[in-house]
Write a protein that holds these residues in place. Sequence first.
Motif, short mmCIF file in Angstrom:
data_model
loop_
_atom_site.label_atom_id
_atom_site.label_comp_id
_atom_site.label_asym_id
_atom_site.label_seq_id
_atom_site.Cartn_x
_atom_site.Cartn_y
_atom_site.Cartn_z
N TYR A 387 0.82 -1.21 0.00
CA TYR A 387 0.00 0.00 0.00
C TYR A 387 0.85 1.26 0.00
O TYR A 387 0.62 2.19 -0.80
CB TYR A 387 -0.94 0.00 1.20
CG TYR A 387 -1.80 1.25 1.30
CD1 TYR A 387 -2.99 1.34 0.61
CD2 TYR A 387 -1.40 2.34 2.08
CE1 TYR A 387 -3.77 2.49 0.69
CE2 TYR A 387 -2.18 3.48 2.17
CZ TYR A 387 -3.36 3.56 1.48
OH TYR A 387 -4.13 4.69 1.55
N ARG A 391 0.59 4.09 -5.78
CA ARG A 391 0.36 5.48 -6.15
C ARG A 391 -0.97 5.99 -5.61
O ARG A 391 -1.90 5.23 -5.40
CB ARG A 391 0.37 5.61 -7.68
CG ARG A 391 1.71 5.29 -8.33
CD ARG A 391 1.63 5.46 -9.84
NE ARG A 391 2.91 5.18 -10.49
CZ ARG A 391 3.10 5.24 -11.79
NH1 ARG A 391 2.09 5.55 -12.61
NH2 ARG A 391 4.29 4.98 -12.30
N LYS A 392 -1.05 7.29 -5.44
CA LYS A 392 -2.30 7.92 -5.05
C LYS A 392 -3.21 7.99 -6.26
O LYS A 392 -2.75 7.94 -7.39
CB LYS A 392 -2.03 9.33 -4.52
CG LYS A 392 -1.10 9.37 -3.32
CD LYS A 392 -0.82 10.81 -2.91
CE LYS A 392 0.13 10.86 -1.71
NZ LYS A 392 0.46 12.25 -1.33
N SER A 393 -4.51 8.06 -6.05
CA SER A 393 -5.22 8.10 -4.78
C SER A 393 -5.45 6.69 -4.25
O SER A 393 -5.65 5.75 -5.01
CB SER A 393 -6.56 8.80 -4.96
OG SER A 393 -6.37 10.16 -5.27
N LYS A 394 -5.47 6.55 -2.92
CA LYS A 394 -5.59 5.24 -2.31
C LYS A 394 -6.26 5.37 -0.96
O LYS A 394 -6.31 6.46 -0.38
CB LYS A 394 -4.21 4.59 -2.18
CG LYS A 394 -3.16 5.46 -1.47
CD LYS A 394 -1.77 4.83 -1.55
CE LYS A 394 -0.72 5.72 -0.91
NZ LYS A 394 0.63 5.11 -0.96
N PHE A 408 -5.31 1.20 -4.50
CA PHE A 408 -4.43 2.33 -4.79
C PHE A 408 -4.47 2.62 -6.29
O PHE A 408 -5.12 1.92 -7.06
CB PHE A 408 -3.00 2.09 -4.30
CG PHE A 408 -2.39 0.78 -4.74
CD1 PHE A 408 -1.85 0.60 -5.99
CD2 PHE A 408 -2.33 -0.29 -3.85
CE1 PHE A 408 -1.28 -0.59 -6.38
CE2 PHE A 408 -1.76 -1.49 -4.21
CZ PHE A 408 -1.23 -1.65 -5.49
N ASN A 409 -3.79 3.71 -6.68
CA ASN A 409 -3.73 4.14 -8.09
C ASN A 409 -5.12 4.41 -8.65
O ASN A 409 -5.43 4.04 -9.78
CB ASN A 409 -3.01 3.08 -8.93
CG ASN A 409 -2.56 3.62 -10.28
OD1 ASN A 409 -2.36 4.82 -10.44
ND2 ASN A 409 -2.39 2.73 -11.25
N PRO A 413 -9.54 10.48 -4.43
CA PRO A 413 -9.74 9.88 -3.11
C PRO A 413 -11.15 9.32 -2.94
O PRO A 413 -11.34 8.30 -2.28
CB PRO A 413 -9.50 11.06 -2.15
CG PRO A 413 -8.62 12.00 -2.91
CD PRO A 413 -9.05 11.87 -4.35
N VAL A 437 -6.46 7.55 4.12
CA VAL A 437 -6.52 7.99 2.73
C VAL A 437 -5.12 8.47 2.35
O VAL A 437 -4.49 9.24 3.09
CB VAL A 437 -7.55 9.13 2.54
CG1 VAL A 437 -7.49 9.68 1.12
CG2 VAL A 437 -8.95 8.62 2.85
N ASP A 438 -4.65 7.99 1.21
CA ASP A 438 -3.26 8.22 0.81
C ASP A 438 -2.36 7.73 1.96
O ASP A 438 -2.48 6.58 2.35
CB ASP A 438 -3.03 9.68 0.44
CG ASP A 438 -3.82 10.04 -0.84
OD1 ASP A 438 -4.09 9.13 -1.65
OD2 ASP A 438 -4.17 11.22 -1.01
N ASP A 439 -1.53 8.56 2.52
CA ASP A 439 -0.62 8.08 3.56
C ASP A 439 -0.92 8.71 4.92
O ASP A 439 -0.02 8.94 5.75
CB ASP A 439 0.83 8.38 3.16
CG ASP A 439 1.23 7.64 1.88
OD1 ASP A 439 0.75 6.52 1.69
OD2 ASP A 439 2.01 8.21 1.09
#
Length: 531
Positions: A387, A391-394, A408-409, A413, A437-439
């Motif tokens: 994870y 890549r974002k969005s994740k 992810f990817n 969001p 969400v994201d990191d």
Amino acid sequence: MKRKIAAIFAADIAGYSRLVAEDEEETLRRLASYRAVTDDFIAKSGGRIFNTAGDAVLAEFPSAVEAVRCAIDIQESLRTRNMAYPPSRQMSFRIGITIGDVVERDGDLLGDGVNIAARLEGLAEVGGICVSRAVHEQVANKLSVQFADIGAQEVKNIPTPVHAYMVAMRREDGTYATPQVKKPAAKASATPNWMWPLAVTVVCVVAIGVAGFLYFTKLELPGRSGETSTAANTTPAATAVAAAAPAAPAPPPAAPIASSERFAAETVPFVGDRARITLANEYAPAADFKAVALNNAGVNAFVVAQPSEEAAKSAAVEQCQKHADAAQSPRKCEVYAVGNTVVSMYGHPPLPPTPWIVHDPSTERPLVPVEVPLVHEGPRKSIDERYLRGRKSKAIAVGPGGQMFFFFNQDSPEEAARRTLEGCGAVAGTACKIVAVDDVFVVPVPTILKVTGRPAGNASIAADARDDVVRQLAAASDGWNAVATGAAGHPGLALKAANEQNAINQALGNCAKRDSDCHVIAIGPFSVGPN
């Protein structure tokens, strides 16, 4: 990617869907406890869990001897635990083990070794262990284990029969249970050669259909004239189950049940927004015969202009599974819609109320895999290895029993949250919660007290105060909220506190004004206990 030889261990629970249907909460609690046992044995035996989904576990061992020893320890330990329950509520694993050449990618293992272990698990008896000939040869003279040779077994999507052996499990009185014989695939195969030290009379040969979860199947699809297919974004989504909790109900049944719901592209679950647009523009207006197939990781395909309804269903599933194999998706494709009618048992996965993402600077902080609530070491490792590199969005969603799912990817969001919640909800059988969400953690995640679950009720709060507690918590949409109760059930609340410690102190202080023996029972969206 690198190749290696490893002993592959595959396990899942027999009859899990039935157990969940009869009593979901009790089944989730017990599976969490049982998974804690299995994960502990695997770790102590030098194994590594590399994939989990629902009630299934995949692990690798550097030694076949350690893999079999671990499997026996797990089965005997769980057999003892099952003695406390009536037969209809007992929870038993099937385990399959093989030695094979596998490919390691981002911590996950792929290849025939994984596929064969999954098929051997399907051949195993309830509470039993089934191993390949390679494992038998490695273990036979090193462990005091008794085996039954069940001959060559034909298993799905493996081109050659797999020669398999059952491991005899000890009963409570010290004797060994005789495994039921599976029907060998080869017609010329002799009656299985029992290798018991005790004389055993073979009474009958029972033909048992091959069962088990389907990981990484390899289907070959011939081209079809007049066929159109479209795959969704097949970016890998990780599903994981916490030992401190699943865990997840098994995936919906493979056989779809007819529904009167009309097909609407904008409500198709699991798939990305782009796939929905394609379905709306190309599938929805097409004439029969046509069908859509998908899995809960979002892999999908559709076909149109087929000669019959059955041909459409078959072609859609085959195309979808082909895409799933290419993406190494562990979930099986199923028919979602035939014509313009939804027929899938997937239906609409349970989702929480919106908004799914609430940004609050006072509670947000960087995502730390080890602090993701409820989930166990294996899923947390997947967050770290897959994870965080995605890549974002994740987004990451966690279920009330410790189920975990992420995507992810994604394009946004919101799309990441929607697909993650749908996938988690389908696995868990109940609404999940977006935790990252994201990191970044987007919910207050306790660290001073230990997360034990997501509040399923408020029985510890006095009946005349419950509605008021719910109302006040619902109105406090930011900051750290906490609830404490005392011996008489009088609640103490902390609302919109600046941090976890302040919330704990305020909740305990307010409770102490009205009650004795106060303790904090919830922080944010989680129930908590001593750390």
